[in-house]
Design an enzyme around this catalytic site. Structure first.
Site, PDB file in Angstrom:
ATOM      1  N   SER A   1     -10.327   6.340  -5.055  1.00 14.11           N
ATOM      2  CA  SER A   1     -11.207   7.377  -4.797  1.00 14.11           C
ATOM      3  C   SER A   1     -10.901   8.471  -5.943  1.00 14.11           C
ATOM      4  O   SER A   1     -11.059   8.569  -6.669  1.00 14.11           O
ATOM      5  CB  SER A   1     -11.352   7.535  -3.795  1.00 14.11           C
ATOM      6  OG  SER A   1      -9.991   8.337  -3.094  1.00 14.11           O
TER       7      SER A   1
ATOM      8  N   TYR B   1     -15.343   0.905  -6.539  1.00 16.26           N
ATOM      9  CA  TYR B   1     -16.382   1.678  -6.277  1.00 16.26           C
ATOM     10  C   TYR B   1     -17.274   1.263  -7.752  1.00 16.26           C
ATOM     11  O   TYR B   1     -18.508   1.601  -7.565  1.00 16.26           O
ATOM     12  CB  TYR B   1     -15.833   3.204  -6.308  1.00 16.26           C
ATOM     13  CG  TYR B   1     -15.264   2.968  -5.310  1.00 16.26           C
ATOM     14  CD1 TYR B   1     -15.680   3.340  -3.692  1.00 16.26           C
ATOM     15  CD2 TYR B   1     -13.266   3.931  -5.362  1.00 16.26           C
ATOM     16  CE1 TYR B   1     -14.955   3.210  -2.784  1.00 16.26           C
ATOM     17  CE2 TYR B   1     -12.701   3.779  -4.165  1.00 16.26           C
ATOM     18  CZ  TYR B   1     -13.443   3.424  -3.035  1.00 16.26           C
ATOM     19  OH  TYR B   1     -12.864   3.843  -1.959  1.00 16.26           O
TER      20      TYR B   1
ATOM     21  N   ARG C   1       0.676   9.848   5.508  1.00 17.88           N
ATOM     22  CA  ARG C   1       1.324   8.817   5.907  1.00 17.88           C
ATOM     23  C   ARG C   1       2.226   8.027   5.744  1.00 17.88           C
ATOM     24  O   ARG C   1       2.646   7.537   5.334  1.00 17.88           O
ATOM     25  CB  ARG C   1       0.266   7.746   5.416  1.00 17.88           C
ATOM     26  CG  ARG C   1      -1.225   8.504   5.610  1.00 17.88           C
ATOM     27  CD  ARG C   1      -2.384   7.354   5.518  1.00 17.88           C
ATOM     28  NE  ARG C   1      -3.709   7.294   5.838  1.00 17.88           N
ATOM     29  CZ  ARG C   1      -4.360   8.200   6.585  1.00 17.88           C
ATOM     30  NH1 ARG C   1      -3.763   8.269   7.842  1.00 17.88           N
ATOM     31  NH2 ARG C   1      -5.533   8.519   6.113  1.00 17.88           N
TER      32      ARG C   1
ATOM     33  N   LYS D   1      -2.032  -1.849  -3.780  1.00 16.24           N
ATOM     34  CA  LYS D   1      -2.851  -0.423  -3.536  1.00 16.24           C
ATOM     35  C   LYS D   1      -2.249   1.488  -4.009  1.00 16.24           C
ATOM     36  O   LYS D   1      -1.174   1.451  -2.905  1.00 16.24           O
ATOM     37  CB  LYS D   1      -3.873  -0.110  -2.348  1.00 16.24           C
ATOM     38  CG  LYS D   1      -4.933   0.934  -1.806  1.00 16.24           C
ATOM     39  CD  LYS D   1      -4.930   0.760  -0.846  1.00 16.24           C
ATOM     40  CE  LYS D   1      -6.233   1.798  -0.108  1.00 16.24           C
ATOM     41  NZ  LYS D   1      -6.657   1.683   0.740  1.00 16.24           N
TER      42      LYS D   1
ATOM     43  N   LYS E   1       0.575  -1.104  -0.408  1.00 16.15           N
ATOM     44  CA  LYS E   1      -0.059   0.138  -0.200  1.00 16.15           C
ATOM     45  C   LYS E   1       0.942   1.388  -0.024  1.00 16.15           C
ATOM     46  O   LYS E   1       1.385   1.380   1.155  1.00 16.15           O
ATOM     47  CB  LYS E   1      -0.837   0.160   1.583  1.00 16.15           C
ATOM     48  CG  LYS E   1      -1.526   0.963   1.539  1.00 16.15           C
ATOM     49  CD  LYS E   1      -2.366   1.284   2.249  1.00 16.15           C
ATOM     50  CE  LYS E   1      -3.883   2.096   2.733  1.00 16.15           C
ATOM     51  NZ  LYS E   1      -4.511   2.596   3.805  1.00 16.15           N
TER      52      LYS E   1
HETATM   53  C1  PBG Z   1      -6.689   3.346   5.106  1.00 16.06           C
HETATM   54  C2  PBG Z   1      -7.371   3.438   4.291  1.00 16.06           C
HETATM   55  C3  PBG Z   1      -7.231   4.591   2.751  1.00 16.06           C
HETATM   56  C4  PBG Z   1      -8.579   3.925   1.666  1.00 16.06           C
HETATM   57  C5  PBG Z   1      -8.609   2.661   2.262  1.00 16.06           C
HETATM   58  N1  PBG Z   1      -7.597   2.246   3.361  1.00 16.06           N
HETATM   59  C6  PBG Z   1      -6.475   6.445   3.006  1.00 16.06           C
HETATM   60  C7  PBG Z   1      -5.671   5.642   3.206  1.00 16.06           C
HETATM   61  O1  PBG Z   1      -4.809   4.991   3.319  1.00 16.06           O
HETATM   62  O2  PBG Z   1      -5.296   7.360   3.891  1.00 16.06           O
HETATM   63  C8  PBG Z   1      -8.302   4.400   0.268  1.00 16.06           C
HETATM   64  C9  PBG Z   1      -9.164   3.683  -0.647  1.00 16.06           C
HETATM   65  C10 PBG Z   1      -9.735   5.270  -1.852  1.00 16.06           C
HETATM   66  O3  PBG Z   1      -8.717   6.313  -2.170  1.00 16.06           O
HETATM   67  O4  PBG Z   1      -9.968   5.547  -2.333  1.00 16.06           O
HETATM   68  N2  PBG Z   1      -7.669   2.337   6.016  1.00 16.06           N
END
Ligand code: PBG
Length: 322
Positions: free
Chosen positions: A272, A311, A215, A246, A194
């Site tokens: 997203s 989505y 993060r 991801k 991630k």
């Molecule tokens: C954090 C989490 C995130 C997303 C899914 N789980 C955001 C992040 O890590 O800041 C993002 C998913 C998306 O952008 O569609 N638990």
């Protein structure tokens, strides 16, 4: 000329004959947002077509998923109030645990219910873990919280826990706590690779994140590939049942690498910001929406992911069925 590759592209039928990857509704996992205290579904800035659901309207989404042939959903919950420890995540009656319980009662075992196992929706500072004295995210203290959260989600009836926090050792710790408490049947969908990505922007609106900063001390650096291989290997060693990459589209090389080394199914999350890019370009008339989405979905499959968290899952599963 001996080689004429165009022969295999000449008609729709022959293209179908030689198509290498397929896409079925079962490949698509639908994320769903449940917002505590909401009286009607609410739109999300930057995520056209995606809603924050109420505790009752999200059940209708489960019905829609089922009738489209989607077999899995990923639940995220937004609590009414937050604190630095994210304690609502550990409350058996917290919004996510309530949603998982309601979902399980509603669909029995016809849908795979994945629950997000992370603190960021519940912490007032928006980080994925608890903070130590220095103000940095405390890895091992966060593991304790994940273990307790995992137990409540397992009790509530989740099939899989989406370990998305990117703490070191999270998969192993959660596995151990689940097993010690009789939940050896609850699985872990590990966010193994991630990245710290700008493409999560709209999601932060979806969960009303209060994060300031970034993060980067726990999510991966987008310049790195070896780091992902390491993350995937560690999660496999620690007992991940599914490994996820991801975001998806900027990281298809990582999806491909994961598919090459993984002994468990590989998932990829079309996030997203990826949705926002395609939807807004299409809304401007710059690209054809459905064509772009099909291309994105099939590309993720081609790269080697069996499961695509997107989505668009229900909508495109309906199209696949019809
Ligand atoms: C954090 C989490 C995130 C997303 C899914 N789980 C955001 C992040 O890590 O800041 C993002 C998913 C998306 O952008 O569609 N638990």
């Amino acid at each position: 000329m001996i080689h004429r590759p165009r022969r295999l592209r000449a008609t729709a039928a022959i293209r179908e004959l030689v198509a290498e990857v397929s896409l079925t509704p079962a490949n698509l996992m639908q994320p769903i947002f449940v917002r505590e205290g909401l009286s009607a579904p609410r739109e999300i800035m930057g995520m056209p077509g995606v809603l924050q659901h109420t505790e009752t309207s999200f059940l209708t989404e489960l019905d829609r998923a089922l009738s489209a042939g989607v077999v899995s959903v990923m639940l995220f919950a937004i609590p009414e109030s937050r604190d630095p420890e994210g304690s609502a995540a550990l409350d058996p009656n917290g919004i996510l645990n309530r949603a998982v319980r309601a979902a399980r009662a509603h669909v029995s075992d016809h849908l795979v219910i994945v629950a997000d196992l992370c603190l960021d929706e519940f912490t007032s500072h928006g980080h994925c873990g608890v903070l130590g004295a220095s103000g940095a995210v405390d890895n091992d203290g966060t593991l304790e919280a994940y273990g307790l959260m995992a137990l409540e989600l397992a009790r509530a009836g989740a099939d899989l826990l989406g370990a998305s926090g990117m703490m070191d050792g999270q998969v192993g710790h959660v596995r151990k706590v689940l097993d010690q408490n009789g939940f050896d049947g609850t699985g872990i969908l590990a966010y193994a690779a991630k990245y710290a990505s700008t493409f999560y922007g709209p999601f932060r609106n979806a969960v009303e994140s209060e994060l300031t900063g970034n993060r980067k001390t726990y999510q991966q650096d987008y310049r790195n590939r070896t780091e992902s291989i390491r993350g995937i290997s560690l999660d496999l060693e620690q007992g991940a049942d599914i490994v996820m990459v991801k975001p998806a589209l900027c990281y298809l090389d990582i999806v491909s690498a994961a598919a090459g080394i993984s002994s468990v199914p590989v998932a990829a999350y079309l996030v997203s910001g990826e949705l926002a890019m395609i939807e807004s370009a299409a809304a401007n008339g710059f690209i054809d929406r459905d064509g772009a989405i099909w291309e994105a979905l099939y590309s993720v499959r081609r790269a080697g992911a069996q499961i695509i968290c997107t989505y668009w899952a229900i909508e495109f599963a309906q199209k696949l069925k019809g």
